[in-house]
Design an enzyme around this catalytic site. Structure first.
Site, PDB file in Angstrom:
ATOM      1  N   THR A 188     -47.821 118.405 -11.143  1.00  0.00           N
ATOM      2  CA  THR A 188     -48.326 117.659  -9.684  1.00  0.00           C
ATOM      3  C   THR A 188     -47.566 117.873  -8.749  1.00  0.00           C
ATOM      4  O   THR A 188     -46.293 117.447  -8.613  1.00  0.00           O
ATOM      5  CB  THR A 188     -49.180 116.746  -9.853  1.00  0.00           C
ATOM      6  OG1 THR A 188     -49.900 116.552  -8.776  1.00  0.00           O
ATOM      7  CG2 THR A 188     -48.225 116.052 -11.079  1.00  0.00           C
ATOM      8  N   ASP A 189     -48.074 117.798  -7.353  1.00  0.00           N
ATOM      9  CA  ASP A 189     -47.197 117.547  -6.425  1.00  0.00           C
ATOM     10  C   ASP A 189     -46.948 116.239  -5.860  1.00  0.00           C
ATOM     11  O   ASP A 189     -46.234 115.145  -5.612  1.00  0.00           O
ATOM     12  CB  ASP A 189     -47.835 117.921  -4.752  1.00  0.00           C
ATOM     13  CG  ASP A 189     -49.381 116.763  -4.967  1.00  0.00           C
ATOM     14  OD1 ASP A 189     -49.524 116.124  -5.877  1.00  0.00           O
ATOM     15  OD2 ASP A 189     -50.096 117.380  -4.229  1.00  0.00           O
ATOM     16  N   GLU A 190     -47.890 115.360  -7.138  1.00  0.00           N
ATOM     17  CA  GLU A 190     -47.642 113.505  -7.477  1.00  0.00           C
ATOM     18  C   GLU A 190     -46.154 113.527  -7.364  1.00  0.00           C
ATOM     19  O   GLU A 190     -45.772 112.267  -7.421  1.00  0.00           O
ATOM     20  CB  GLU A 190     -48.676 112.708  -7.762  1.00  0.00           C
ATOM     21  CG  GLU A 190     -50.171 112.973  -7.358  1.00  0.00           C
ATOM     22  CD  GLU A 190     -50.834 112.465  -8.061  1.00  0.00           C
ATOM     23  OE1 GLU A 190     -50.772 111.652  -8.370  1.00  0.00           O
ATOM     24  OE2 GLU A 190     -52.274 113.072  -7.748  1.00  0.00           O
ATOM     25  N   TYR A 223     -49.325 107.719 -14.234  1.00  0.00           N
ATOM     26  CA  TYR A 223     -48.896 109.002 -13.713  1.00  0.00           C
ATOM     27  C   TYR A 223     -48.231 110.352 -13.478  1.00  0.00           C
ATOM     28  O   TYR A 223     -47.221 110.390 -14.646  1.00  0.00           O
ATOM     29  CB  TYR A 223     -51.473 109.245 -13.196  1.00  0.00           C
ATOM     30  CG  TYR A 223     -50.994 111.036 -13.084  1.00  0.00           C
ATOM     31  CD1 TYR A 223     -51.402 111.804 -14.582  1.00  0.00           C
ATOM     32  CD2 TYR A 223     -51.098 111.780 -11.964  1.00  0.00           C
ATOM     33  CE1 TYR A 223     -51.222 113.206 -14.395  1.00  0.00           C
ATOM     34  CE2 TYR A 223     -50.901 112.795 -12.012  1.00  0.00           C
ATOM     35  CZ  TYR A 223     -51.373 113.520 -12.798  1.00  0.00           C
ATOM     36  OH  TYR A 223     -51.631 114.687 -12.691  1.00  0.00           O
ATOM     37  N   LYS A 283     -46.322 112.148 -15.888  1.00  0.00           N
ATOM     38  CA  LYS A 283     -45.872 114.252 -15.554  1.00  0.00           C
ATOM     39  C   LYS A 283     -44.077 114.737 -15.088  1.00  0.00           C
ATOM     40  O   LYS A 283     -43.896 115.340 -15.459  1.00  0.00           O
ATOM     41  CB  LYS A 283     -46.626 114.629 -13.920  1.00  0.00           C
ATOM     42  CG  LYS A 283     -48.012 114.291 -14.486  1.00  0.00           C
ATOM     43  CD  LYS A 283     -48.462 114.708 -15.507  1.00  0.00           C
ATOM     44  CE  LYS A 283     -48.985 116.784 -15.460  1.00  0.00           C
ATOM     45  NZ  LYS A 283     -49.436 117.622 -16.152  1.00  0.00           N
TER      46      LYS A 283
HETATM   47  P1  NAD Z   1     -58.330 116.827 -17.223  1.00  0.00           P
HETATM   48  O1  NAD Z   1     -58.142 115.756 -17.240  1.00  0.00           O
HETATM   49  O2  NAD Z   1     -60.033 117.790 -16.380  1.00  0.00           O
HETATM   50  O3  NAD Z   1     -58.425 117.957 -18.735  1.00  0.00           O
HETATM   51  C1  NAD Z   1     -57.240 117.748 -19.428  1.00  0.00           C
HETATM   52  C2  NAD Z   1     -57.640 118.441 -20.584  1.00  0.00           C
HETATM   53  O4  NAD Z   1     -56.433 118.198 -21.858  1.00  0.00           O
HETATM   54  C3  NAD Z   1     -58.379 117.992 -20.969  1.00  0.00           C
HETATM   55  O5  NAD Z   1     -59.632 119.332 -21.367  1.00  0.00           O
HETATM   56  C4  NAD Z   1     -58.049 116.817 -22.458  1.00  0.00           C
HETATM   57  O6  NAD Z   1     -59.042 117.001 -23.478  1.00  0.00           O
HETATM   58  C5  NAD Z   1     -57.360 117.698 -22.754  1.00  0.00           C
HETATM   59  N1  NAD Z   1     -56.005 116.830 -23.172  1.00  0.00           N
HETATM   60  C6  NAD Z   1     -55.765 115.900 -23.038  1.00  0.00           C
HETATM   61  N2  NAD Z   1     -54.617 115.161 -23.791  1.00  0.00           N
HETATM   62  C7  NAD Z   1     -55.026 116.243 -25.192  1.00  0.00           C
HETATM   63  C8  NAD Z   1     -53.810 116.351 -25.812  1.00  0.00           C
HETATM   64  N3  NAD Z   1     -52.848 115.464 -26.264  1.00  0.00           N
HETATM   65  N4  NAD Z   1     -53.627 117.537 -26.598  1.00  0.00           N
HETATM   66  C9  NAD Z   1     -54.403 118.306 -26.140  1.00  0.00           C
HETATM   67  N5  NAD Z   1     -55.190 117.829 -25.854  1.00  0.00           N
HETATM   68  C10 NAD Z   1     -56.198 116.985 -24.382  1.00  0.00           C
HETATM   69  O7  NAD Z   1     -57.070 117.405 -16.248  1.00  0.00           O
HETATM   70  P2  NAD Z   1     -57.206 119.094 -14.932  1.00  0.00           P
HETATM   71  O8  NAD Z   1     -57.935 118.588 -13.796  1.00  0.00           O
HETATM   72  O9  NAD Z   1     -57.713 119.605 -15.611  1.00  0.00           O
HETATM   73  O10 NAD Z   1     -55.370 119.033 -15.175  1.00  0.00           O
HETATM   74  C11 NAD Z   1     -54.811 120.275 -16.162  1.00  0.00           C
HETATM   75  C12 NAD Z   1     -53.438 120.046 -15.071  1.00  0.00           C
HETATM   76  O11 NAD Z   1     -53.001 120.005 -14.192  1.00  0.00           O
HETATM   77  C13 NAD Z   1     -53.063 118.576 -16.457  1.00  0.00           C
HETATM   78  O12 NAD Z   1     -51.807 118.994 -16.453  1.00  0.00           O
HETATM   79  C14 NAD Z   1     -52.764 117.962 -14.186  1.00  0.00           C
HETATM   80  O13 NAD Z   1     -51.201 116.594 -14.480  1.00  0.00           O
HETATM   81  C15 NAD Z   1     -52.395 119.142 -13.617  1.00  0.00           C
HETATM   82  N6  NAD Z   1     -52.696 119.292 -11.761  1.00  0.00           N
HETATM   83  C16 NAD Z   1     -54.161 118.675 -11.853  1.00  0.00           C
HETATM   84  C17 NAD Z   1     -54.367 118.513 -10.176  1.00  0.00           C
HETATM   85  C18 NAD Z   1     -55.678 118.665 -10.164  1.00  0.00           C
HETATM   86  O14 NAD Z   1     -55.912 118.027  -9.169  1.00  0.00           O
HETATM   87  N7  NAD Z   1     -56.679 118.468 -10.941  1.00  0.00           N
HETATM   88  C19 NAD Z   1     -53.282 119.062  -9.772  1.00  0.00           C
HETATM   89  C20 NAD Z   1     -52.152 119.256  -9.729  1.00  0.00           C
HETATM   90  C21 NAD Z   1     -51.906 119.377 -11.320  1.00  0.00           C
HETATM   91  O1  DAU Z   2     -52.601 116.169  -5.872  1.00  0.00           O
HETATM   92  C1  DAU Z   2     -52.790 116.203  -6.877  1.00  0.00           C
HETATM   93  C2  DAU Z   2     -52.961 114.897  -8.172  1.00  0.00           C
HETATM   94  O2  DAU Z   2     -54.380 115.059  -7.359  1.00  0.00           O
HETATM   95  C3  DAU Z   2     -53.375 115.714  -9.189  1.00  0.00           C
HETATM   96  O3  DAU Z   2     -52.177 115.454 -10.346  1.00  0.00           O
HETATM   97  C4  DAU Z   2     -54.509 114.610 -10.845  1.00  0.00           C
HETATM   98  O4  DAU Z   2     -54.405 114.796 -11.995  1.00  0.00           O
HETATM   99  C5  DAU Z   2     -55.399 114.102  -9.957  1.00  0.00           C
HETATM  100  O5  DAU Z   2     -56.940 113.352 -10.167  1.00  0.00           O
HETATM  101  C6  DAU Z   2     -55.595 114.448  -8.197  1.00  0.00           C
HETATM  102  O6  DAU Z   2     -54.868 112.762  -8.017  1.00  0.00           O
HETATM  103  P1  DAU Z   2     -55.468 112.041  -7.169  1.00  0.00           P
HETATM  104  O7  DAU Z   2     -55.508 110.582  -6.545  1.00  0.00           O
HETATM  105  O8  DAU Z   2     -54.908 112.181  -6.006  1.00  0.00           O
HETATM  106  O9  DAU Z   2     -56.997 112.094  -6.629  1.00  0.00           O
HETATM  107  P2  DAU Z   2     -58.046 111.189  -6.449  1.00  0.00           P
HETATM  108  O10 DAU Z   2     -59.816 112.139  -7.144  1.00  0.00           O
HETATM  109  O11 DAU Z   2     -58.547 110.644  -8.308  1.00  0.00           O
HETATM  110  O12 DAU Z   2     -58.336 110.460  -5.576  1.00  0.00           O
HETATM  111  C7  DAU Z   2     -58.449 111.486  -4.466  1.00  0.00           C
HETATM  112  C8  DAU Z   2     -57.956 110.376  -2.978  1.00  0.00           C
HETATM  113  O13 DAU Z   2     -59.277 109.543  -3.354  1.00  0.00           O
HETATM  114  C9  DAU Z   2     -57.196 109.249  -3.528  1.00  0.00           C
HETATM  115  O14 DAU Z   2     -56.051 109.412  -2.160  1.00  0.00           O
HETATM  116  C10 DAU Z   2     -58.048 108.336  -3.793  1.00  0.00           C
HETATM  117  C11 DAU Z   2     -58.957 108.199  -3.469  1.00  0.00           C
HETATM  118  N1  DAU Z   2     -59.909 107.631  -3.944  1.00  0.00           N
HETATM  119  C12 DAU Z   2     -60.443 108.100  -5.273  1.00  0.00           C
HETATM  120  C13 DAU Z   2     -61.799 107.653  -6.074  1.00  0.00           C
HETATM  121  C14 DAU Z   2     -62.127 108.060  -7.410  1.00  0.00           C
HETATM  122  C15 DAU Z   2     -61.223 107.241  -3.202  1.00  0.00           C
HETATM  123  O15 DAU Z   2     -61.221 106.590  -2.191  1.00  0.00           O
HETATM  124  N2  DAU Z   2     -62.454 106.218  -4.036  1.00  0.00           N
HETATM  125  C16 DAU Z   2     -62.663 106.775  -5.739  1.00  0.00           C
HETATM  126  O16 DAU Z   2     -63.428 106.437  -5.795  1.00  0.00           O
END
Ligand code: NAD
Ligand code: DAU
Length: 341
Positions: free
Chosen positions: A126-128, A151, A155
């Site tokens: 992730t970019d985080e 988190y 990562k």
């Molecule tokens: P998500 O939370 O929707 O899905 C995570 C999945 O992993 C779930 O199906 C869960 O059951 C499974 N899981 C969790 N722990 C596990 C374990 N110990 N063994 C096997 N399976 C397990 O997450 P997402 O948003 O789909 O993110 C997927 C990946 O992409 C993550 O690694 C996250 O860090 C990365 N990522 C997410 C975003 C975003 O915006 N959502 C952006 C950049 C990177």
């Molecule tokens: O940047 C990539 C990341 O994006 C991934 O690595 C993470 O897995 C993914 O969850 C996401 O992280 P963020 O924390 O940016 O996403 P979230 O949707 O939780 O929040 C987006 C922005 O909105 C953040 O600045 C927090 C804000 N927020 C979020 C929620 C849930 C609010 O203001 N209110 C809310 O209720």
């Protein structure tokens, strides 16, 4: 590639990736390993139940014996690791499962892949991990890691383990780092699906702090195409950033959503800020464009409208999750924090 193992394929991005790969490569087989945590949902891949190219195996990436029992079979070309605890707010409430899955789980996969000489490993990061930007600049692959939440620290730790395995063991890994994804099947604790669902039900939208934090939004399928490109054409040991070139403040996005849903701005509720809230993420993805021939295809306006339409059409999917016990428990602790109690 003929057969890949995907971990975390029942989550948001993993399920979109599996569906896209099976559509794109008719000869490809996929084994999906998922523990089915609160975020894992078999319904995300319900359409693949009869697909002979797809196999689901319930299990934990921390369970070495289980992972080895799968990697033991011949013909596995790659492992793509999506499995993670992914929500920043939950990591603030309890960081233990984040270290367990994101760090120890990744380490287990790396060791199992080494033992079975899997030819390719892709770590979805992730970019985080880069921390937070001010008003100017972008994250490049050269930006130092400075994770700010439990988190992102977990990562970044996983990324460092992958890096060390490449350096020490010539381990054939690639790392990808992406900005905020949006699209279908996102768990409704994340900003977009939560706010769409709340607004549809005339519930308040809890905007953290001033709402001036900036995120760079990318459609999930653009991210999945990037992962595919890095898996096939990325160089071992390299990192590739993906972003959507769509920076927006949270408050601007919230107002846009309300407009598209024809709901009033009076639903906005400014609440306590997320502790340690990163101010701005912005990605420079030139390396992926030049070296992988990748670029984001989905225009934000169209992608957002299609996403809203999907959540409206699939309201049952959202409601099934929102009525779950686990989410209610989390909601309680979380709303206590938002209200400062
Ligand atoms: P998500 O939370 O929707 O899905 C995570 C999945 O992993 C779930 O199906 C869960 O059951 C499974 N899981 C969790 N722990 C596990 C374990 N110990 N063994 C096997 N399976 C397990 O997450 P997402 O948003 O789909 O993110 C997927 C990946 O992409 C993550 O690694 C996250 O860090 C990365 N990522 C997410 C975003 C975003 O915006 N959502 C952006 C950049 C990177
Ligand atoms: O940047 C990539 C990341 O994006 C991934 O690595 C993470 O897995 C993914 O969850 C996401 O992280 P963020 O924390 O940016 O996403 P979230 O949707 O939780 O929040 C987006 C922005 O909105 C953040 O600045 C927090 C804000 N927020 C979020 C929620 C849930 C609010 O203001 N209110 C809310 O209720």
């Amino acid at each position: 590639m003929n057969c890949i193992v995907v971990t975390g394929g029942c989550g948001f991005i993993g399920s979109n990736f599996i569906r896209l790969m099976l559509e794109q490569y008719p000869e490809l087989s996929i084994i999906n390993i998922d523990k089915l945590t609160y975020a894992g949902n078999l319904a995300n891949l319900h359409d693949l139940n009869e697909n002979s190219q797809y196999e689901f195996r319930k299990g934990d990436i921390c369970d070495r014996e289980f992972i080895e029992s799968i990697l033991n079979q011949s013909g596995i070309d790659a492992v793509v690791n999506f499995a993670a605890e992914s929500h920043v707010d939950r990591s603030i409430l309890d960081s233990t499962p984040f270290v367990t899955t994101n760090v120890n789980g990744t380490l287990t996969l790396l060791d199992a892949c080494r033992t079975h000489e899997i030819p390719r490993y892709l770590q979805v990061s992730t970019d985080e991990v880069y921390g937070s930007l001010g008003d100017e600049g972008f994250f490049t692959e050269e930006t130092s890691l400075a994770p700010n939440s439990p988190y992102s620290a977990s990562k970044a730790s996983a990324d460092m383990l992958v890096r060390s395995y490449v350096h020490t063991f010539d381990f054939p890994a690639v790392i990808t780092r992406c900005s905020n994804n949006y699209g279908p099947y996102q768990f409704p604790e994340k900003l977009l699906p939560l706010f769409i669902s709340n607004a549809r039900n005339d519930q308040q939208l809890p905007v953290y702090g001033t709402g001036e934090n900036v995120r760079d939004w990318i459609h999930v399928l653009d991210h999945c195409r990037g992962i595919d490109a890095a898996l096939r054409n990325g160089s071992v040991g390299e990192v590739y950033n993906f972003g959507g070139r769509t920076e927006m403040t949270n408050i601007a996005l919230t107002k846009l959503l309300l407009k598209l849903l024809d709901k009033p701005e009076s639903l906005i509720k400014y609440v306590n800020d997320r502790p340690g809230h990163d101010q701005r993420y912005a990605i420079d993805c030139e390396k992926a464009e030049i070296e992988l021939g990748w670029s984001p295809q989905v225009r934000f306006k169209e992608g957002l409208q299609a996403t809203i339409d999907w959540y409206i059409k699939n309201e049952d999917w959202v409601n099934n999750i929102r009525s779950g016990d686990y989410l209610k428990y989390y909601d309680q602790q979380y709303s206590d924090r938002l209200s400062g109690s």
